[in-house]
Motif scaffolding. Structure first.
Motif, short mmCIF file in Angstrom:
data_model
loop_
_atom_site.label_atom_id
_atom_site.label_comp_id
_atom_site.label_asym_id
_atom_site.label_seq_id
_atom_site.Cartn_x
_atom_site.Cartn_y
_atom_site.Cartn_z
N ARG A 1 21.98 49.30 47.33
CA ARG A 1 23.34 49.71 47.71
C ARG A 1 23.35 50.56 48.98
NH1 ARG A 1 27.65 50.31 49.24
NH2 ARG A 1 29.63 50.58 48.16
N PHE A 2 22.32 51.41 49.17
CA PHE A 2 22.41 52.39 50.25
C PHE A 2 21.35 52.27 51.34
CE2 PHE A 2 24.20 54.52 46.49
CZ PHE A 2 25.48 54.79 46.97
N GLN A 3 20.24 51.61 51.05
CA GLN A 3 19.14 51.69 52.01
C GLN A 3 19.05 50.49 52.96
OE1 GLN A 3 19.07 55.06 50.56
NE2 GLN A 3 17.45 54.75 52.06
N ASN A 4 20.09 49.68 53.00
CA ASN A 4 20.10 48.53 53.91
C ASN A 4 18.95 47.56 53.70
OD1 ASN A 4 22.28 49.74 55.03
ND2 ASN A 4 21.20 50.54 56.82
N LEU A 5 18.51 47.40 52.48
CA LEU A 5 17.42 46.45 52.24
C LEU A 5 17.97 45.19 51.56
CD1 LEU A 5 14.56 48.76 50.92
CD2 LEU A 5 14.70 47.67 53.15
N LYS A 6 17.45 44.05 51.96
CA LYS A 6 17.85 42.79 51.34
C LYS A 6 17.10 42.63 50.02
CE LYS A 6 19.41 40.50 55.38
NZ LYS A 6 20.53 41.43 55.54
N TYR A 7 17.65 41.78 49.13
CA TYR A 7 16.99 41.59 47.83
C TYR A 7 15.54 41.12 47.99
CZ TYR A 7 21.57 42.11 45.61
OH TYR A 7 22.78 42.58 45.18
#
Lengths: 194, 272
Positions: free
Chosen positions: A150-156
């Motif tokens: 949600r917050f760390q700008n990481l893709k699944y």
């Protein structure tokens, strides 16, 4: 969300290039990586621990570990994934050391926005406080996967690489964590939907 | 598609990363299935709600701490590069035997300690196996203490910094370790090491010797950075006896104006 990083890469070196330079002995380049990532990392820890000074210690620890273990950096995956791997280890080590429950930061006050009326403001403050309490009640693994997505700008798929599982598992975890957080929030707010 | 299959895609829905065809298929299902519709609505609501959590800025202390650490590490690194070749080869050889992860390092250390104890037991053939566990524990603690104290005495700033970190990890530091930390705080030539020592001592401020040591340290510090760090520590500790030390500090003519201001704030904060 990646616009900023995109425009950066036109003129400035990428995170991976910088980290390779750090690894090869140009330690001062770590300063650029610190400037790029320390705020988002601080917020990552803040959402995991709900404690400001612990979060700052952990950020410091992560950058110290990056220096210490720089030789182990292989430029194959994104720098941020490696950084979060180190961050998770730092957090786990911290928890092991502490053992007892981490205190919620009482001073974690919420900055008030001036554009809103006092009533709206109060509502917002309540919402934020409830959300923080709900997050703190979520089991660590779920909290972690939720914060990362949600917050760390990481893709699944990046989270999957980080956690060493497949993308489907990450999605299932995100689904379950969101659902459980919703439930906790509902219970804490006294069963009233807001 | 069945509900179970549909729901595996909900996480994609939340971040909006879903192709048009799947999206249409899911929406088609949702119009017919109220249970899935409700599930997705609840999820989206929670997901959106999380957006109100604001991003925060860390305090002003974080950045200087990072740069101090980087500087100290760089100094140590330069010294290491200048070390004679033979030492480096020997170090490299030794290092290749030394595991990288701290878990394995500890395991190796424990194994070696275990081997030592076993040999000792074998040769003395006593019958005190029960007390051995307790003794082993004590020995690990004392090995750690000794390690910390000896690192604090190294010529390289990085090693001393490591010594400070080792001491900070001790659960029950003995008098010798605490004294070594206080000495580092008062006498270390490198300001970053002194700052780290101040941070480590903060963890042990329940020990009377540390409280006393910190109070006396004021008169020994010359660097404004360390002075400010000490003042902050003493405020955090709510150590009222520090008011006198702070007053004395303010009297000094050569005192840096920023430190003076901080000391005055400190007196105020401690006075109520």
């Amino acid at each position: 969300m990646n616009k900023k990083q995109g425009s950066l890469s036109l003129n400035s070196p990428s995170d991976n290039q910088l980290m390779e330079e750090v690894r090869d002995g140009k330690l001062e380049k770590l300063a650029i990586l610190f400037e790029r990532h320390h705020v988002i990392l601080y917020n990552f820890f803040l959402r995991l621990t709900a404690n400001r000074s612990i979060s700052e210690d952990l950020v410091q620890d992560v950058f110290f570990r990056i220096l210490r273990y720089r030789h182990t950096y292989r430029g194959e995956s994104k720098f941020t994934i490696w950084m979060y791997q180190i961050s998770r280890n730092a957090h786990v080590d911290y928890l092991r050391k502490r053992k007892e429950e981490i205190p919620l930061d009482e001073q974690w006050t919420i900055p008030l926005s001036r554009e809103q009326t006092p009533a709206e403001n109060l509502e917002q403050v309540e919402k934020i406080t409830l959300l923080r309490q709900s997050l703190a009640k979520l089991p660590l693994k779920k909290r972690e996967v939720l914060v990362l997505s949600r917050f760390q700008n990481l893709k699944y798929r990046e989270i999957a690489e980080l956690l060493g599982c497949n993308t489907g598992t990450v999605k299932a975890h995100v689904h379950r964590a969101t659902k459980e957080l919703g439930k906790i929030y509902f219970e804490l707010s006294g069963g009233m939907v807001s | 598609m069945k509900c179970k299959q549909i729901r595996t895609r909900f996480a994609d829905f939340l971040i909006g990363e879903i192709d048009q065809i799947s999206k249409e298929k899911i929406q088609e299902h949702l119009t017919a299935c109220s249970s899935c519709r409700e599930e997705l609505e609840t999820l989206s609501e929670t997901w959106t709600k999380l957006g109100v959590l604001p991003e925060e800025e860390p305090s002003d202390r974080l950045r200087p701490r990072f740069y101090a650490m980087l500087e100290a590490y760089k100094q140590g690194f330069e010294q290491e590069k200048r070390a004679p070749r033979s030492t480096r080869i020997l170090n490299g050889w030794l290092e290749s035997w030394w595991p990288r992860r701290s878990v394995f390092q500890l395991t190796l250390a424990l194994i070696l300690l275990g081997v030592g104890l076993a040999l000792g037991y074998f040769f003395t053939s006593g019958g005190q196996s029960r007390t051995e566990v307790a003794q082993l524990r004590l020995e690990i603690q004392s090995v750690r203490q000794a390690m910390a104290v000896s690192l604090l005495d190294q010529p390289s700033a990085v090693e001393r910094l490591r010594g400070v970190n080792w001491s900070a990890r001790l659960e029950h530091p003995n008098e010798e370790t605490l004294q070594a930390l206080l000495n580092t705080l008062n006498r270390d030539p490198n300001v970053n090491v002194r700052l780290a020592a101040a941070d480590a001592l903060y963890l042990f401020y329940n020990y009377p010797v540390v409280r006393e040591g910190l109070l006396q340290s004021f008169s020994k510090q010359t660097s404004p950075l360390v002075q400010v760090a000490l003042i902050d520590l003493i405020i955090e500790m709510r150590e009222r006896r520090a008011i006198e030390s702070l007053k004395q500090l303010i009297e000094e003519n050569t005192l840096n104006p920023d430190v003076k201001q901080r000391a005055e704030q400190g007196i105020q904060l401690l006075s109520y």
